[in-house]
Design a protein around this motif. Structure first.
Motif, PDB file in Angstrom:
ATOM      1  N   UNK A 232       0.815  -1.205   0.000  1.00 47.69           N
ATOM      2  CA  UNK A 232       0.000   0.000   0.000  1.00 47.69           C
ATOM      3  C   UNK A 232       0.852   1.260   0.000  1.00 47.69           C
ATOM      4  N   UNK A 233       1.935   1.246   0.769  1.00 51.47           N
ATOM      5  CA  UNK A 233       2.835   2.400   0.799  1.00 51.47           C
ATOM      6  C   UNK A 233       3.509   2.615  -0.549  1.00 51.47           C
ATOM      7  N   UNK A 234       3.903   1.544  -1.230  1.00 46.23           N
ATOM      8  CA  UNK A 234       4.522   1.675  -2.539  1.00 46.23           C
ATOM      9  C   UNK A 234       3.528   2.216  -3.574  1.00 46.23           C
ATOM     10  N   UNK A 235       2.275   1.747  -3.517  1.00 51.64           N
ATOM     11  CA  UNK A 235       1.274   2.255  -4.442  1.00 51.64           C
ATOM     12  C   UNK A 235       1.014   3.740  -4.217  1.00 51.64           C
ATOM     13  N   UNK A 236       0.957   4.141  -2.943  1.00 47.60           N
ATOM     14  CA  UNK A 236       0.747   5.554  -2.640  1.00 47.60           C
ATOM     15  C   UNK A 236       1.920   6.393  -3.122  1.00 47.60           C
ATOM     16  N   UNK A 237       3.129   5.880  -2.963  1.00 43.32           N
ATOM     17  CA  UNK A 237       4.301   6.632  -3.414  1.00 43.32           C
ATOM     18  C   UNK A 237       4.325   6.746  -4.941  1.00 43.32           C
ATOM     19  N   UNK A 238       3.922   5.655  -5.642  1.00 44.29           N
ATOM     20  CA  UNK A 238       3.868   5.702  -7.106  1.00 44.29           C
ATOM     21  C   UNK A 238       2.844   6.740  -7.573  1.00 44.29           C
ATOM     22  N   UNK A 239       1.700   6.802  -6.902  1.00 41.05           N
ATOM     23  CA  UNK A 239       0.672   7.775  -7.282  1.00 41.05           C
ATOM     24  C   UNK A 239       1.172   9.201  -7.095  1.00 41.05           C
ATOM     25  N   UNK A 240       1.879   9.430  -5.989  1.00 40.82           N
ATOM     26  CA  UNK A 240       2.406  10.778  -5.749  1.00 40.82           C
ATOM     27  C   UNK A 240       3.454  11.149  -6.788  1.00 40.82           C
ATOM     28  N   UNK A 241       4.338  10.210  -7.116  1.00 41.82           N
ATOM     29  CA  UNK A 241       5.376  10.495  -8.105  1.00 41.82           C
ATOM     30  C   UNK A 241       4.775  10.732  -9.498  1.00 41.82           C
ATOM     31  N   UNK A 242       3.769   9.931  -9.859  1.00 42.12           N
ATOM     32  CA  UNK A 242       3.122  10.132 -11.164  1.00 42.12           C
ATOM     33  C   UNK A 242       2.443  11.484 -11.212  1.00 42.12           C
ATOM     34  N   UNK A 243       1.801  11.887 -10.134  1.00 36.67           N
ATOM     35  CA  UNK A 243       1.119  13.191 -10.113  1.00 36.67           C
ATOM     36  C   UNK A 243       2.117  14.340 -10.235  1.00 36.67           C
ATOM     37  N   UNK A 244       3.260  14.238  -9.516  1.00 34.31           N
ATOM     38  CA  UNK A 244       4.241  15.331  -9.525  1.00 34.31           C
ATOM     39  C   UNK A 244       5.005  15.378 -10.851  1.00 34.31           C
ATOM     40  N   UNK A 245       5.641  14.250 -11.193  1.00 36.20           N
ATOM     41  CA  UNK A 245       6.487  14.253 -12.382  1.00 36.20           C
ATOM     42  C   UNK A 245       5.655  14.187 -13.672  1.00 36.20           C
ATOM     43  N   UNK A 246       4.433  13.642 -13.581  1.00 39.03           N
ATOM     44  CA  UNK A 246       3.576  13.647 -14.756  1.00 39.03           C
ATOM     45  C   UNK A 246       3.165  15.049 -15.173  1.00 39.03           C
ATOM     46  N   UNK A 247       2.915  15.907 -14.190  1.00 40.32           N
ATOM     47  CA  UNK A 247       2.571  17.293 -14.505  1.00 40.32           C
ATOM     48  C   UNK A 247       3.776  18.043 -15.063  1.00 40.32           C
ATOM     49  N   UNK A 248       4.946  17.817 -14.444  1.00 36.09           N
ATOM     50  CA  UNK A 248       6.131  18.505 -14.950  1.00 36.09           C
ATOM     51  C   UNK A 248       6.547  17.983 -16.325  1.00 36.09           C
ATOM     52  N   UNK A 249       6.358  16.706 -16.559  1.00 37.95           N
ATOM     53  CA  UNK A 249       6.748  16.118 -17.845  1.00 37.95           C
ATOM     54  C   UNK A 249       5.654  16.107 -18.892  1.00 37.95           C
ATOM     55  N   UNK A 250       4.447  16.602 -18.541  1.00 35.52           N
ATOM     56  CA  UNK A 250       3.316  16.649 -19.475  1.00 35.52           C
ATOM     57  C   UNK A 250       3.063  15.274 -20.088  1.00 35.52           C
TER      58      UNK A 250
END
Length: 713
Positions: free
Chosen positions: A135-153
């Protein structure tokens, strides 16, 4: 069956073939070897053509096969180059993966120390420890996708590249061996669905057989469908329609000429939507998103507001605009949905003569048809007024009222006396006040018992004979330009010439789906060509607005309308919107028109088109008509950097010494300013060759802002 069957939707009887079209063929000629949707020499796949997706409701967009462009999800995303977008997305993906690999264990250890996760049981894949870690890994993946996905479009990368590739991979289907041409689901398209349930099956069976053989083209389908709409409006025609279709198949309800297509097409047409494709709207920020990259097309809904195109000679007005539009209206005439009059110089390439039913070429001895100088209406006063306007030169436009009254005072009594309009020579003699002509007119009126009714007009005309300001002398001199041996038999004949004239074409025949070409003798008789152009256009406007049956779209195409536009034409363009009629007018420059007509003409048309190389004073009218737009303007100010202490200033001085330029700071100021959408300078100097800027207005009032269109695509 009547050649124009189905052109009316009411209960009135169908009109007969026009009397000036002798020798109309009853047996249809063989179809030409090429038409849209048909390989060269191959059959036409009607079902595939009907099954092709069409997008409607967007003025100016060629709907056949068009895929609407999606709206950009992020501001400015369309301006990011593809290589930069992919590199930015890949870099953010690498950084996110590194953070997950090396930062994940650290985060898990910190949380384990805070929440004492080491006390949880770790036996098996379903143990609490393993579940919490996942669960912690899934939450961390979601946070990283949200942050870097916005910066990387990443969303824009998916929309622009991944989604189209996946769509092509999933939806592409190869036809099975032995399948006919077409697209998936074509077999379910029934072109004759409405007729199939009418009870008369013989005609539908024949149409089905010819459809399978590819013998029914797009013109045939639209023509038969229009005739069927007339049957739906008047069920009493059903039996006649069924007999016609059963006997002639795809050639049923034929055009009066019996032609089923043009010998050759130069443009791409969609007769189902009545569109002609002229080019491609460029993918530039100035164009609306709905039109970027889409095919650009015109149809009667846009031409009904009239179109004015301005551009110097050699910019492609005739080849890229006039000829395709004329060809489209000719095809629609063959489908019994339109009538068209094309006016241009004799040497202008506006399609072969075989594409027209009536070709009027004054001065050409081989021309088969003449022109009725009074042919716009049966109202004598209106016909005389239009003739007077055409005869009067531009510099004497202020004397137009006197000229109209002069011609009316002669033409009206002559028609009352002889039952016909005067010929060219007879009208000249009456305008000049020749004694034999006047005595003959008095005797004819007395014999007809109409002398008292017209005595007042004749006395007024007689009082002006011989005066210095007599308009009749000027009009007679202008009329002499048409009374030449080269024009013998081309116009209304006088009494000694009756029986030797060519069949005259009259504009009141716009109730028929005719294709008319008027060739003006601009090289040999330039002033006569100017008068004829003005007369033909004025008669068309008058006849189009006065039609009782407006089911046919009446189209006027004028190549170089500098001599054809006057005040009456400008006022008539506005009335044609409600009469299912419209005009395409081209000009080399607005300076070719009198100054009093430039702005009214610009306001009378709904569609405006500017070609490359127009003069800046012409571009000013376009810029004013197209208005302004609010844009964000950035001002950058650079000043030497003097901040900091002695150490920072010394470091900056040393860096400036190495770089050769002083270190400066930048300040950016953004403000909203109002700018012209297309400036006169842009229109005059920045348009590429083969392009044009066009704004559109439909009959219903829908407007399209100026589009940059590549007319060569």
């Amino acid at each position: 069956m009547d050649g124009t069957y189905g052109q009316r939707t009411g209960g009135e009887p169908p009109v007969s073939e026009p009397p000036f079209l002798p020798g109309a063929r009853k047996d249809p000629p063989p179809r030409p070897p090429h038409s849209p949707g048909r390989p060269s020499g191959g059959p036409f796949d009607l079902r595939s053509w009907l099954a092709t997706p069409r997008v409607g409701g967007i003025p100016g967009v060629y709907g056949l096969g068009h895929v609407p462009k999606r709206q950009e999800t992020e501001p400015g995303s369309a301006a990011v180059p593809g290589r930069t977008l992919l590199a930015r997305g890949a870099l953010n993906l690498v950084v996110a993966w590194v953070v997950f690999l090396y930062g994940g264990p650290v985060v898990f250890q910190v949380l384990g120390w805070v929440f004492h996760l080491d006390r949880l049981s770790a036996d098996g894949w379903t143990s609490p420890y393993v579940l919490v870690q996942g669960a912690l890994q899934a939450a961390m993946i979601a946070v990283l996708v949200w942050i870097f996905g916005r910066m990387g479009r990443w969303k824009e990368v998916w929309r622009r590249y991944a989604a189209p590739a996946l769509s092509r991979l999933v939806t592409h289907e190869r036809p099975e061996p032995g399948d006919g041409p077409g697209v998936p689901g074509v077999a379910e398209v029934d072109p004759w669905e409405g007729m199939r349930g009418a009870g008369e099956q013989a005609g539908v069976w024949r149409l089905d057989e010819e459809t399978r053989r590819g013998a029914v083209g797009d013109v045939d389908y639209v023509r038969i469908r229009r005739a069927w709409q007339g049957v739906v409006a008047d069920p009493g025609r059903l039996r006649q329609f069924a007999e016609e279709v059963a006997g002639r198949g795809g050639a049923a309800c034929a055009h009066p000429s019996a032609a089923r297509d043009l010998d050759r097409r130069w443009a791409e047409h969609d007769l189902l939507a009545r569109q002609v494709r002229l080019g491609v709207a460029q993918d530039v920020p100035k164009n609306p998103v709905t039109h970027r990259g889409a095919g650009f097309a015109l149809d009667p809904a846009l031409l009904g507001t009239s179109l004015l195109a301005v551009g110097p000679a050699g910019t492609g007005k005739s080849a890229l605009l006039v000829r395709p539009v004329a060809e489209a209206l000719c095809l629609q005439a063959l489908a019994n949905t339109a009538c068209v009059v094309v006016v241009g110089a004799a040497d202008a390439d506006l399609g072969p003569d075989a594409s027209y039913d009536v070709v009027i070429a004054p001065g050409d001895p081989d021309s088969a048809y003449g022109l009725d100088l009074y042919g716009a209406t049966q109202n004598t006063d209106e016909a005389a007024a239009r003739l007077a306007d055409a005869l009067l030169p531009d510099e004497l436009a202020l004397r137009a009222e006197g000229a109209r009254a002069t011609v009316q005072q002669v033409v009206g009594p002559f028609r009352a006396a002889h039952g016909r309009h005067p010929g060219v020579q007879e009208l000249r003699d009456l305008l000049l006040g020749e004694a034999p002509a006047w005595s003959g007119l008095y005797e004819a009126l007395r014999a007809a018992g109409r002398l008292e009714a017209h005595r007042h007009d004749l006395q007024q005309r007689e009082r002006q004979h011989g005066r210095a300001d007599d308009p009749g002398t000027l009009l007679a001199d202008r009329l002499a330009l048409l009374d030449r041996p080269a024009f013998a038999g081309c116009f209304n004949p006088s009494e000694p010439e009756l029986g030797r004239e060519k069949p005259p074409f009259a504009m009141r025949a716009l109730d028929h789906p005719l294709r008319v070409r008027v060739k003006l003798p601009e090289q040999s008789h330039p002033e006569a060509a100017r008068m004829l152009a003005r007369l033909v256009v004025a008669q068309f406007v008058q006849a189009a607005c006065g039609r009782q049956d407006r089911s046919l779209f009446a189209g006027l195409v004028v190549d170089d309308a500098a001599a054809a536009v006057d005040g009456h034409t400008v006022r008539g363009l506005q009335r044609m919107r409600g009469a299912n009629a419209g005009a395409l007018l081209t000009l080399r420059s607005l300076a070719d028109l009198p100054e009093t007509l430039r702005t009214p003409l610009f306001g009378a048309v709904g569609c405006r088109m500017a070609f490359p190389g127009i003069a800046p004073w012409d571009g000013r009218l376009f810029a004013e008509a197209w208005g302004t737009v609010w844009v964000q303007e950035k001002a950058v100010t650079q000043t030497p950097d003097t901040s900091g202490g002695l150490l920072r200033r010394s470091a900056r001085a040393f860096r400036g010494l190495l770089a050769g330029t002083p270190v400066q700071t930048e300040s950016v100021t953004t403000r909203s300013v109002e700018r012209q959408l297309w400036s006169p300078s842009d229109l005059a100097h920045a348009l590429p060759t083969g392009h044009a800027v066009v704004s559109l207005t439909s009959v219903e009032g829908a407007q399209v802002p100026p589009l940059l269109v590549d007319l060569r695509s």
